[in-house]
Design an enzyme around this catalytic site. Structure first.
Site, PDB file in Angstrom:
ATOM      1  N   LYS A   5     -10.927 -26.950  52.059  1.00  0.00           N
ATOM      2  CA  LYS A   5      -9.783 -27.411  51.239  1.00  0.00           C
ATOM      3  C   LYS A   5     -10.037 -27.110  49.763  1.00  0.00           C
ATOM      4  O   LYS A   5      -9.188 -26.570  49.074  1.00  0.00           O
ATOM      5  CB  LYS A   5      -9.567 -28.911  51.482  1.00  0.00           C
ATOM      6  CG  LYS A   5      -8.476 -29.598  50.710  1.00  0.00           C
ATOM      7  CD  LYS A   5      -8.829 -30.135  49.349  1.00  0.00           C
ATOM      8  CE  LYS A   5     -10.009 -31.007  49.246  1.00  0.00           C
ATOM      9  NZ  LYS A   5      -9.840 -32.365  49.644  1.00  0.00           N
ATOM     10  N   TYR A  44      -3.476 -38.321  51.026  1.00  0.00           N
ATOM     11  CA  TYR A  44      -4.358 -37.343  50.407  1.00  0.00           C
ATOM     12  C   TYR A  44      -4.044 -35.941  50.934  1.00  0.00           C
ATOM     13  O   TYR A  44      -3.867 -35.010  50.170  1.00  0.00           O
ATOM     14  CB  TYR A  44      -5.815 -37.566  50.828  1.00  0.00           C
ATOM     15  CG  TYR A  44      -6.627 -38.650  50.222  1.00  0.00           C
ATOM     16  CD1 TYR A  44      -7.660 -38.332  49.331  1.00  0.00           C
ATOM     17  CD2 TYR A  44      -6.454 -39.980  50.575  1.00  0.00           C
ATOM     18  CE1 TYR A  44      -8.486 -39.312  48.820  1.00  0.00           C
ATOM     19  CE2 TYR A  44      -7.277 -40.970  50.067  1.00  0.00           C
ATOM     20  CZ  TYR A  44      -8.290 -40.637  49.183  1.00  0.00           C
ATOM     21  OH  TYR A  44      -9.091 -41.594  48.689  1.00  0.00           O
ATOM     22  N   GLU A 101      -2.371 -32.927  48.844  1.00  0.00           N
ATOM     23  CA  GLU A 101      -3.266 -31.840  48.426  1.00  0.00           C
ATOM     24  C   GLU A 101      -2.766 -30.495  48.945  1.00  0.00           C
ATOM     25  O   GLU A 101      -2.739 -29.498  48.210  1.00  0.00           O
ATOM     26  CB  GLU A 101      -4.689 -32.095  48.942  1.00  0.00           C
ATOM     27  CG  GLU A 101      -5.377 -33.254  48.239  1.00  0.00           C
ATOM     28  CD  GLU A 101      -6.799 -33.523  48.710  1.00  0.00           C
ATOM     29  OE1 GLU A 101      -7.542 -34.154  47.971  1.00  0.00           O
ATOM     30  OE2 GLU A 101      -7.167 -33.120  49.839  1.00  0.00           O
ATOM     31  N   GLU A 109     -11.934 -38.085  25.985  1.00  0.00           N
ATOM     32  CA  GLU A 109     -12.285 -38.918  24.823  1.00  0.00           C
ATOM     33  C   GLU A 109     -11.281 -40.057  24.671  1.00  0.00           C
ATOM     34  O   GLU A 109     -11.582 -41.103  24.105  1.00  0.00           O
ATOM     35  CB  GLU A 109     -12.382 -38.081  23.542  1.00  0.00           C
ATOM     36  CG  GLU A 109     -11.076 -37.516  23.042  1.00  0.00           C
ATOM     37  CD  GLU A 109     -11.248 -36.725  21.732  1.00  0.00           C
ATOM     38  OE1 GLU A 109     -11.785 -37.304  20.776  1.00  0.00           O
ATOM     39  OE2 GLU A 109     -10.875 -35.542  21.701  1.00  0.00           O
ATOM     40  N   CYS A 124     -15.719 -32.487  57.231  1.00  0.00           N
ATOM     41  CA  CYS A 124     -15.862 -32.185  55.803  1.00  0.00           C
ATOM     42  C   CYS A 124     -16.178 -30.707  55.572  1.00  0.00           C
ATOM     43  O   CYS A 124     -15.523 -30.043  54.776  1.00  0.00           O
ATOM     44  CB  CYS A 124     -16.947 -33.064  55.197  1.00  0.00           C
ATOM     45  SG  CYS A 124     -17.255 -32.660  53.483  1.00  0.00           S
ATOM     46  N   HIS A 165     -15.522 -34.817  21.236  1.00  0.00           N
ATOM     47  CA  HIS A 165     -14.308 -34.219  20.679  1.00  0.00           C
ATOM     48  C   HIS A 165     -14.427 -32.700  20.574  1.00  0.00           C
ATOM     49  O   HIS A 165     -15.500 -32.209  20.227  1.00  0.00           O
ATOM     50  CB  HIS A 165     -14.090 -34.817  19.289  1.00  0.00           C
ATOM     51  CG  HIS A 165     -12.817 -34.388  18.668  1.00  0.00           C
ATOM     52  ND1 HIS A 165     -11.580 -34.827  19.111  1.00  0.00           N
ATOM     53  CD2 HIS A 165     -12.574 -33.542  17.639  1.00  0.00           C
ATOM     54  CE1 HIS A 165     -10.639 -34.263  18.367  1.00  0.00           C
ATOM     55  NE2 HIS A 165     -11.215 -33.482  17.477  1.00  0.00           N
ATOM     56  N   CYS A 194     -12.930 -31.213  53.475  1.00  0.00           N
ATOM     57  CA  CYS A 194     -13.203 -31.147  52.028  1.00  0.00           C
ATOM     58  C   CYS A 194     -13.583 -29.767  51.529  1.00  0.00           C
ATOM     59  O   CYS A 194     -13.055 -29.301  50.516  1.00  0.00           O
ATOM     60  CB  CYS A 194     -14.360 -32.083  51.662  1.00  0.00           C
ATOM     61  SG  CYS A 194     -14.471 -33.566  52.638  1.00  0.00           S
TER      62      CYS A 194
HETATM   63  P1  NDP Z   1      -3.401 -41.114  54.914  1.00  0.00           P
HETATM   64  O1  NDP Z   1      -3.593 -42.294  55.763  1.00  0.00           O
HETATM   65  O2  NDP Z   1      -3.984 -41.053  53.548  1.00  0.00           O
HETATM   66  O3  NDP Z   1      -1.839 -40.828  54.743  1.00  0.00           O
HETATM   67  C1  NDP Z   1      -0.974 -40.713  55.823  1.00  0.00           C
HETATM   68  C2  NDP Z   1       0.412 -40.452  55.284  1.00  0.00           C
HETATM   69  O4  NDP Z   1       1.287 -40.177  56.359  1.00  0.00           O
HETATM   70  C3  NDP Z   1       0.985 -41.642  54.534  1.00  0.00           C
HETATM   71  O5  NDP Z   1       1.733 -41.146  53.464  1.00  0.00           O
HETATM   72  C4  NDP Z   1       1.853 -42.302  55.587  1.00  0.00           C
HETATM   73  O6  NDP Z   1       2.951 -43.012  55.039  1.00  0.00           O
HETATM   74  C5  NDP Z   1       2.376 -41.110  56.340  1.00  0.00           C
HETATM   75  N1  NDP Z   1       2.732 -41.425  57.722  1.00  0.00           N
HETATM   76  C6  NDP Z   1       2.010 -42.128  58.633  1.00  0.00           C
HETATM   77  N2  NDP Z   1       2.665 -42.181  59.820  1.00  0.00           N
HETATM   78  C7  NDP Z   1       3.808 -41.502  59.650  1.00  0.00           C
HETATM   79  C8  NDP Z   1       4.920 -41.209  60.500  1.00  0.00           C
HETATM   80  N3  NDP Z   1       4.964 -41.639  61.752  1.00  0.00           N
HETATM   81  N4  NDP Z   1       5.923 -40.478  59.987  1.00  0.00           N
HETATM   82  C9  NDP Z   1       5.907 -40.056  58.696  1.00  0.00           C
HETATM   83  N5  NDP Z   1       4.900 -40.310  57.845  1.00  0.00           N
HETATM   84  C10 NDP Z   1       3.867 -41.027  58.320  1.00  0.00           C
HETATM   85  O7  NDP Z   1      -3.884 -39.890  55.810  1.00  0.00           O
HETATM   86  P2  NDP Z   1      -4.281 -38.424  55.510  1.00  0.00           P
HETATM   87  O8  NDP Z   1      -4.035 -37.741  56.803  1.00  0.00           O
HETATM   88  O9  NDP Z   1      -3.616 -37.877  54.285  1.00  0.00           O
HETATM   89  O10 NDP Z   1      -5.842 -38.539  55.187  1.00  0.00           O
HETATM   90  C11 NDP Z   1      -6.731 -39.171  56.095  1.00  0.00           C
HETATM   91  C12 NDP Z   1      -7.955 -39.676  55.376  1.00  0.00           C
HETATM   92  O11 NDP Z   1      -8.758 -38.583  54.985  1.00  0.00           O
HETATM   93  C13 NDP Z   1      -7.655 -40.424  54.099  1.00  0.00           C
HETATM   94  O12 NDP Z   1      -7.528 -41.789  54.350  1.00  0.00           O
HETATM   95  C14 NDP Z   1      -8.839 -40.131  53.232  1.00  0.00           C
HETATM   96  O13 NDP Z   1      -9.764 -41.181  53.352  1.00  0.00           O
HETATM   97  C15 NDP Z   1      -9.443 -38.882  53.793  1.00  0.00           C
HETATM   98  N6  NDP Z   1      -9.293 -37.747  52.856  1.00  0.00           N
HETATM   99  C16 NDP Z   1      -9.854 -37.787  51.616  1.00  0.00           C
HETATM  100  C17 NDP Z   1      -9.715 -36.745  50.731  1.00  0.00           C
HETATM  101  C18 NDP Z   1     -10.311 -36.815  49.374  1.00  0.00           C
HETATM  102  O14 NDP Z   1     -11.176 -37.646  49.137  1.00  0.00           O
HETATM  103  N7  NDP Z   1      -9.892 -35.989  48.425  1.00  0.00           N
HETATM  104  C19 NDP Z   1      -8.957 -35.544  51.092  1.00  0.00           C
HETATM  105  C20 NDP Z   1      -8.403 -35.601  52.407  1.00  0.00           C
HETATM  106  C21 NDP Z   1      -8.580 -36.658  53.237  1.00  0.00           C
HETATM  107  P3  NDP Z   1       2.839 -44.510  54.475  1.00  0.00           P
HETATM  108  O15 NDP Z   1       2.222 -44.399  53.114  1.00  0.00           O
HETATM  109  O16 NDP Z   1       4.254 -44.940  54.442  1.00  0.00           O
HETATM  110  O17 NDP Z   1       2.003 -45.266  55.452  1.00  0.00           O
END
Ligand code: NDP
Length: 451
Positions: A50, A177, A181, A439, A42, A434, A47
């Site tokens: 980022k 995410y 982002e 709102e 984080c 407002h 976080c």
């Molecule tokens: P996520 O699990 O959110 O997303 C992974 C993405 O990669 C999905 O879109 C998935 O597709 C895709 N994917 C997985 N495997 C493959 C592959 N082999 N080829 C192509 N695409 C693939 O992971 P992140 O890495 O984005 O984030 C990890 C965690 O970090 C999140 O779960 C979240 O909890 C946390 N986080 C939170 C934030 C916040 O609160 N603002 C900010 C950043 C991270 P599909 O949907 O099809 O499975």
């Protein structure tokens, strides 16, 4: 039997540091081992940096809006060197605070890797061993890149903060995410940004209307979002990477960043040798009190792959201390967690999406989409979404979804109401503030859909 410590924590990230501090403040003798930097993902590579990058990337549109409001402003380009120098100094400062907090609460910390040697012993990288009545594993997660020809050419969110210079163009792979982002961040910083997502819409699992609103905002802002597209192979070509995709295109990129999920950081921790149950993704299996299958060993945070968010890891850490050191069995509450996705446009969400709620019960959907006055005045096309999903039977607001500037700030507050079980009528009898965007959450009179 006497131990060196009441608690030994492996991992100095959000969950581990909080548990160590709270236990020590309550009088426990606590040790903690961290092999990398204090603060964990984080603070050091997630976080916090980022969010600074999000702020940095938002200035060009602010300047543009400022001009539309009559200011005589000029944009003289962005200096990655200036920004990353300041960013690194800030991360150093924050890491220092984490270290100080630990030391001030009496935690003894060791700047090296720790692993389990037995149910009550942690072995440090230098070979010394520390015994403890309880051991807490809080080692977090790590980005994973799928294996394919050339996959070693990709960077992850770990490296994106340490670029020597901004690339001219970048491919970001994934639709979660992190990918979404960073697509916004890079685009805002002036990098030509392409995002590949293998499915039909990014941010799978969230409310569909909200996901669509985020995706159209990103496209509007200039991100080249390519859905149902994935990488087949990559080869180095000079200082560029040639990417062949599933649509048969060959494109050259300066950088390719993979954000295709994170895996629990549970390898080589001595878990298997001790017989601690681990799931298929490597997640440490724990019960409602974060206790593993070996009673003296607990685990919190991303290494348990429950809800992978910093505030959740912190709560899991505190519930662990309450359970083990205060004699008050407490399980962390994983229900109705508000969260923000710092895409551009930003999304804040709590509770069930429309589709998920409709599978469970009869619902009413209240939603409105409009151009917010600040941006509309500046001539921008951005639209805001305010949405409530309401139970017909109980009238409770089951979900609240906001896509708007500041949605993260708004959802923290709406989250309190939803967590308290507020009904649509509770929202309605709250007087509007407002003129604001939020709102609309208390002025929507007629459902747009019912099931
Ligand atoms: P996520 O699990 O959110 O997303 C992974 C993405 O990669 C999905 O879109 C998935 O597709 C895709 N994917 C997985 N495997 C493959 C592959 N082999 N080829 C192509 N695409 C693939 O992971 P992140 O890495 O984005 O984030 C990890 C965690 O970090 C999140 O779960 C979240 O909890 C946390 N986080 C939170 C934030 C916040 O609160 N603002 C900010 C950043 C991270 P599909 O949907 O099809 O499975």
């Amino acid at each position: 039997m006497s131990f060196d410590y009441d608690l030994f924590v492996i991992g100095g990230g959000s969950g581990g540091v909080r548990a160590a501090r709270v236990a020590a403040a309550g009088g426990a003798k606590v040790g903690l081992a961290e092999e990398s930097r204090y603060g964990g993902t984080c603070v050091i590579r997630g976080c916090v940096p980022k969010k600074f990058m999000v702020y940095a990337s938002e200035y060009p549109s602010m300047v543009e809006d400022g001009r539309a409001y009559g200011w005589d402003l000029s944009e003289n380009g962005f200096s990655w060197d200036t920004f990353s120098g300041k960013l690194n100094a800030e991360l150093d400062r924050l890491e220092g605070i984490y270290r100080k907090l630990l030391a001030n609460s009496g935690v003894e910390s060791f700047d090296q890797r720790g692993k389990l040697a037995d149910a009550h012993t942690v072995e440090l990288a230098d070979g010394t061993t520390k015994t403890a009545k309880h051991i807490l594993v809080a080692t977090g997660g790590w980005p994973v890149i799928p294996e394919f020809p050339g996959s070693d050419l990709a960077i992850t969110s770990n490296e994106i903060f340490h670029l020597e210079k901004l690339p001219e163009n970048i491919l970001i792979v994934g639709g979660g995410y992190i990918a979404s982002e960073f697509a916004g961040i890079m685009n805002g910083l002036g990098v030509k940004t392409t995002q590949f997502y293998r499915g039909t819409q990014i941010l799978r699992g969230f409310d569909e209307e909200a996901r669509n609103a985020v995706a159209s905002g990103m496209l509007e802002n200039g991100v080249d979002l390519q859905l149902e597209t994935n990488v087949v192979s990559m080869v180095q070509e000079g200082d560029k990477i040639r990417v062949t995709d599933t649509k048969g295109n060959d494109t050259l990129f300066d950088k390719v960043m993979y954000a295709t999920g994170r895996a629990p950081n549970s390898k080589n921790l001595g878990l298997e040798e001790l017989g601690i149950a681990v799931g298929s993704k490597g997640e440490i299996k724990v019960d409602q009190y974060s206790q593993t299958s070996v009673p003296s060993v607990y685990a919190v945070g991303d290494v348990t792959d429950r809800v992978n968010l910093t505030p959740v890891a912190i709560r899991e850490g505190m519930a662990f201390v309450e359970t083990v050191f205060n004699g008050n069995p407490t399980s962390p509450d994983h229900d109705l967690i508000p969260t923000a996705i710092f895409t551009q446009p930003e999304m804040g969400t709590v509770g069930l999406g429309e589709e998920e709620a409709a599978k469970q019960e009869a619902i009413e959907v209240y939603a409105t989409s409009f151009k917010p006055m600040q941006q509309a005045f500046a001539g921008r096309a951005d639209k805001v979404l305010m949405k409530l999903v309401v139970s017909k039977a109980t009238r409770k607001v089951l979900g609240c979804h906001i896509v708007a500037p500041g949605a993260g700030e708004m959802i923290q507050l709406a989250g309190i109401a939803v967590k308290m079980g507020a009904t649509k009528e509770d929202f309605d009898r709250t007087v509007a503030v407002h003129p604001t965007m939020s709102e609309e959450l208390v002025t929507m009179k007629t459902p747009v859909r019912e099931t």
